[in-house]
Each structure stands twice: as structure tokens, then as C-alpha cells.
Design an enzyme around this catalytic site. Structure first.
Site, mmCIF file in Angstrom:
data_model
loop_
_atom_site.group_PDB
_atom_site.id
_atom_site.type_symbol
_atom_site.label_atom_id
_atom_site.label_comp_id
_atom_site.label_asym_id
_atom_site.label_seq_id
_atom_site.Cartn_x
_atom_site.Cartn_y
_atom_site.Cartn_z
ATOM 1 N N ARG A 1 -76.487 -3.085 -58.605
ATOM 2 C CA ARG A 1 -76.543 -1.689 -59.032
ATOM 3 C C ARG A 1 -76.962 -0.785 -57.890
ATOM 4 O O ARG A 1 -76.394 0.266 -57.673
ATOM 5 C CB ARG A 1 -77.530 -1.569 -60.194
ATOM 6 C CG ARG A 1 -77.630 -0.182 -60.751
ATOM 7 C CD ARG A 1 -78.862 -0.024 -61.618
ATOM 8 N NE ARG A 1 -78.764 -0.745 -62.866
ATOM 9 C CZ ARG A 1 -79.837 -1.050 -63.623
ATOM 10 N NH1 ARG A 1 -81.041 -0.727 -63.231
ATOM 11 N NH2 ARG A 1 -79.694 -1.682 -64.765
ATOM 12 N N ARG B 1 -80.227 -4.012 -52.987
ATOM 13 C CA ARG B 1 -80.816 -5.138 -53.717
ATOM 14 C C ARG B 1 -79.945 -5.574 -54.877
ATOM 15 O O ARG B 1 -79.226 -4.770 -55.469
ATOM 16 C CB ARG B 1 -82.233 -4.809 -54.200
ATOM 17 C CG ARG B 1 -82.377 -3.533 -55.007
ATOM 18 C CD ARG B 1 -83.791 -2.992 -54.776
ATOM 19 N NE ARG B 1 -84.215 -1.945 -55.687
ATOM 20 C CZ ARG B 1 -83.917 -0.661 -55.531
ATOM 21 N NH1 ARG B 1 -83.126 -0.266 -54.557
ATOM 22 N NH2 ARG B 1 -84.405 0.230 -56.379
ATOM 23 N N ASP C 1 -85.158 2.649 -67.804
ATOM 24 C CA ASP C 1 -83.933 2.091 -67.232
ATOM 25 C C ASP C 1 -82.795 2.738 -68.018
ATOM 26 O O ASP C 1 -82.634 2.490 -69.208
ATOM 27 C CB ASP C 1 -83.936 0.560 -67.403
ATOM 28 C CG ASP C 1 -83.267 -0.135 -66.236
ATOM 29 O OD1 ASP C 1 -82.448 0.519 -65.556
ATOM 30 O OD2 ASP C 1 -83.544 -1.329 -66.016
HETATM 31 C C1 LIG Z 1 -84.704 -3.289 -61.951
HETATM 32 C C2 LIG Z 1 -83.569 -3.678 -61.152
HETATM 33 C C3 LIG Z 1 -83.695 -3.855 -59.769
HETATM 34 C C4 LIG Z 1 -85.009 -3.716 -59.044
HETATM 35 O O1 LIG Z 1 -85.503 -2.439 -59.086
HETATM 36 P P1 LIG Z 1 -86.858 -2.074 -58.320
HETATM 37 O O2 LIG Z 1 -87.094 -0.675 -58.776
HETATM 38 O O3 LIG Z 1 -86.592 -2.203 -56.860
HETATM 39 O O4 LIG Z 1 -87.908 -3.032 -58.776
HETATM 40 C C5 LIG Z 1 -82.580 -4.197 -59.047
HETATM 41 N N1 LIG Z 1 -81.378 -4.335 -59.630
HETATM 42 C C6 LIG Z 1 -81.215 -4.155 -60.952
HETATM 43 C C7 LIG Z 1 -79.857 -4.304 -61.532
HETATM 44 C C8 LIG Z 1 -82.308 -3.835 -61.761
HETATM 45 O O5 LIG Z 1 -82.157 -3.686 -63.074
#
Ligand SMILES: *Cc1c(COP(=O)(O)O)cnc(C)c1O
Length: 347
Positions: free
Chosen positions: A79, A83, A295
Site C-alpha cells: 500500500r 513498506r 485505517d
Molecule cells: C499498517 C500497515 C503498514 C504499516 O504501517 P505503519 O504506519 O508504518 O506501521 C504497512 N502496510 C499496510 C498494508 C498496512 O496496513
């Protein structure tokens, strides 16, 4: 594992009423976590015991975060640019009734999917510096399987940090052994975010599990879900967050419930999270304060929300409310008020 039938008999609860819910969303509980229940209907109970509202709920989505749509390889969610989230296991120590990935519970539990497509994808995307392993619970994988995943990730030069999301130290703390921690410590920098929701989950056993991990040099954080009638009060969360620091776990996120089908009865108004954060600020230690995040549905990402401490702005000063609910004055520079209003105004 405790069967629903045994559980219903022991706690004198109506099996006939719970079993249709468990057919749709299976029951999963271990005797350690069952042992934390003080009485029927308490905050531990509500997290793990099926509720008929799960199957009558008509709100929400099967996949509220659009994880399947954002998936470039099986079980991988990409997303954000730097990361990825990799769901390496389908199994958990418990089935939390408010789980975002309830949709995956009924899939075959013993699937050991091929990890190569996900590894190939991560290796092919040089901007990926941070890999989050989640599931299910990565710490319930066979140790050699988890070792293999971590070792292969460490072969990829651009992967700088590895994070694991787990409920094991809280939900099945006996599974955290010095041997597991020693294996994990070969893959630093490694971070573990543990899912804790209630002060009753901090026990001598979970304390020991966290100290084994922290002694192996692993940074521990927590992710807490804000749950109606479970932990949605200042007193409970102040106790949880402050107590987490004593077991070397730094509160990271307080999460608004996702809009997942079958979980509507756990959802709190957004104002509840904001109120709690405002009241806790400076009542508990600074490092005990998590960020409150939503989220967003459809995979639009996590956004932190901050309580608005400013109560009034005039030409010369702003009035803020402090942790004692006192109104305090902070002087503004000449001409500053307009810019401040614009910064705060919703657009
Ligand atoms: C929560 C999440 C992350 C990590 O988010 P951080 O805010 O860096 O902890 C990464 N990828 C996805 C798809 C997520 O839902």
C-alpha cells in the site's frame, strides 16, 4: 485448545445460541487466555466468545482495507511506497471476534503457501525498506519456517528493517521461548508489535514473554484496538498504556475499529478515541501515549487523528485546555491568528 462445547458447559452459557455463530466464524481459544476471564461477559470474554450480533450485523465489508485488491503476490499487501505487509500465516493463538481478517478464518488452516512469489516481488522493488510480517500470527509458524522467511528477507539488500505483528506474547505467552528469541535476534534490526487490549492481559506470563524478547534486543511496541464495552474508557486505557511501559512495551497505535462485517457491535464513535487521548495526555507518561489511527476503508491508508487542544483563537492569544481541564492562555505573534485558523480549519 478449548472446544466451544466444553467452554459453554464450563461457563454455563447457551451452546445452541453460540454454535451458529461459530459455524460462520470459528471459535478459537486456549486455556491460558480462557484463564484470564474473571466472569461471563467481562472484557476478556467479549474479545473471544462468539456473539449472535456477528451474524446479524449488516454493516461493514468482508475486506475493509482492500487488502486483496492491493496484493501484487499471494498474501502480500503493498500500500505504501517503502513498506509491505506480508501475511505469512493463517493461524492465530485465538480468534479475536473483532478481527479485520475474519474473512480468512474459514480458509484451510494448514495451507503452507509458496513464499517465493512474495520474496521475488520484494526483491524486485528496491524502494521496499521495511517488511511487516503478520497473519495470522508469524510467531506461531514452525520455527524453521519463520527462520527461512527471515533469512531470505535478509538476503535482500534493500530490506532494512523487519517488523513482526503478533498476539502471541499476550495470548499464548508460553510459546515465547529463549530459543525463539535467540533465533529472532539473528535478524536485527527487528521490531515486534504486540496486540494488547486490556490491563488484565498483563500477567506474570506475558511479562516474562516480553522480557525474553526485550532481552534479545528486540524493540517492542503495542497495537491496541479501541473496543466498545471492552476498553473504551480513560481509566482502562491509562492503566493499560502505563503498565505496558513496565513490561518494556511502548504503546504505538490505538486503532479505531475497522469496518469489518460481523464486528459492528465493537465499534466506538470517533469522538471516543479523541476524548480518551486528550484526557490521557500528561496524566500518563509521554512514552505511554500511542497515536490514535483510523485505517481508511478501501486501502486508502492509516491516518492519525489528534485531539484538538485549542478551544479558542483571538487576535492576541489562543486558549487551550490542559490535562486538568483548565483553560490556559498562550500568546500569539502579531498577525499569527489567521494562519493558525487556516491550519486548523477543515477544508
Ligand atoms: C499498517 C500497515 C503498514 C504499516 O504501517 P505503519 O504506519 O508504518 O506501521 C504497512 N502496510 C499496510 C498494508 C498496512 O496496513
Amino acid at each position: 485448545m478449548v472446544s466451544l462445547e466444553e467452554f459453554a458447559k464450563k461457563w454455563e452459557t447457551d451452546f445452541a445460541c453460540l454454535s451458529p455463530v461459530a459455524r460462520r466464524y470459528p471459535f478459537r481459544l486456549n486455556s491460558y487466555f480462557e484463564g484470564l476471564i474473571r466472569k461471563a461477559g467481562d472484557s476478556i470474554w467479549k474479545q473471544v466468545v462468539p456473539d449472535t450480533r456477528e451474524i446479524t450485523d449488516t454493516s461493514g465489508f468482508e475486506d475493509p482495507l482492500a487488502e486483496e485488491a492491493l496484493s501484487p503476490a499471494p498474501n502480500l499487501v503493498h500500500r505504501y511506497p517503502n513498506r509491505v505487509l506480508w501475511l505469512v500465516n493463517d493461524r492465530c493463538a485465538l480468534h479475536c471476534r473483532f478481527c479485520t481478517r475474519k474473512r480468512r478464518w474459514t480458509e484451510s488452516p494448514l495451507r503452507e503457501p509458496d513464499i517465493k512469489p512474495a520474496l521475488d516481488y520484494i526483491a524486485s522493488q528496491e524502494q521496499i525498506a521495511d517488511v511487516l510480517l503478520s497473519g495470522g500470527d508469524p510467531l506461531l509458524l514452525a520455527e524453521d519456517r519463520l527462520y527461512e522467511i527471515l533469512a531470505k528477507l535478509r538476503e535482500i539488500k534493500h530490506v532494512e528493517i523487519i517488523r513482526i505483528g503478533s498476539r502471541v506474547p499476550c495470548a499464548l505467552p508460553g510459546a515465547v521461548t529463549p530459543r525463539l528469541a535467540a533465533m529472532l535476534s539473528r535478524f536485527h534490526p527487528l521490531y515486534i508489535n504486540i496486540h494488547f487490549n486490556h490491563p488484565l492481559e498483563i500477567t506474570p506470563e506475558s511479562r516474562l514473554a516480553c522480557s525474553i524478547l526485550a532481552d534479545a534486543g528486540i524493540s517492542l511496541g503495542s497495537q491496541t484496538v479501541l473496543l466498545r464495552d471492552v476498553n473504551d474508557s480513560e481509566e482502562i486505557l491509562a492503566g493499560l498504556f502505563q503498565k505496558l511501559l513496565t513490561i518494556r512495551v511502548r504503546p504505538y497505535y490505538l486503532m479505531q475499529m475497522d469496518l469489518t462485517s460481523g464486528t459492528g457491535h465493537f465499534r466506538t464513535p470517533v469522538s471516543t478515541g479523541l476524548r480518551i487521548l486528550r484526557k490521557l495526555r500528561n496524566w500518563i507518561s509521554g512514552p505511554a501515549m500511542p497515536q490514535f489511527v483510523i485505517d481508511l476503508p478501501g486501502g486508502r491508508g492509516k491516518i492519525p487523528l489528534f485531539p484538538n487542544m485549542i478551544r479558542e483563537i483571538n487576535d492576541r492569544e489562543m486558549i487551550v485546555k490542559n490535562y486538568k481541564e483548565e483553560y490556559c492562555i498562550y500568546p500569539l505573534l502579531e498577525g499569527e491568528s489567521e494562519g493558525l485558523r487556516a491550519e486548523l480549519a477543515p477544508r
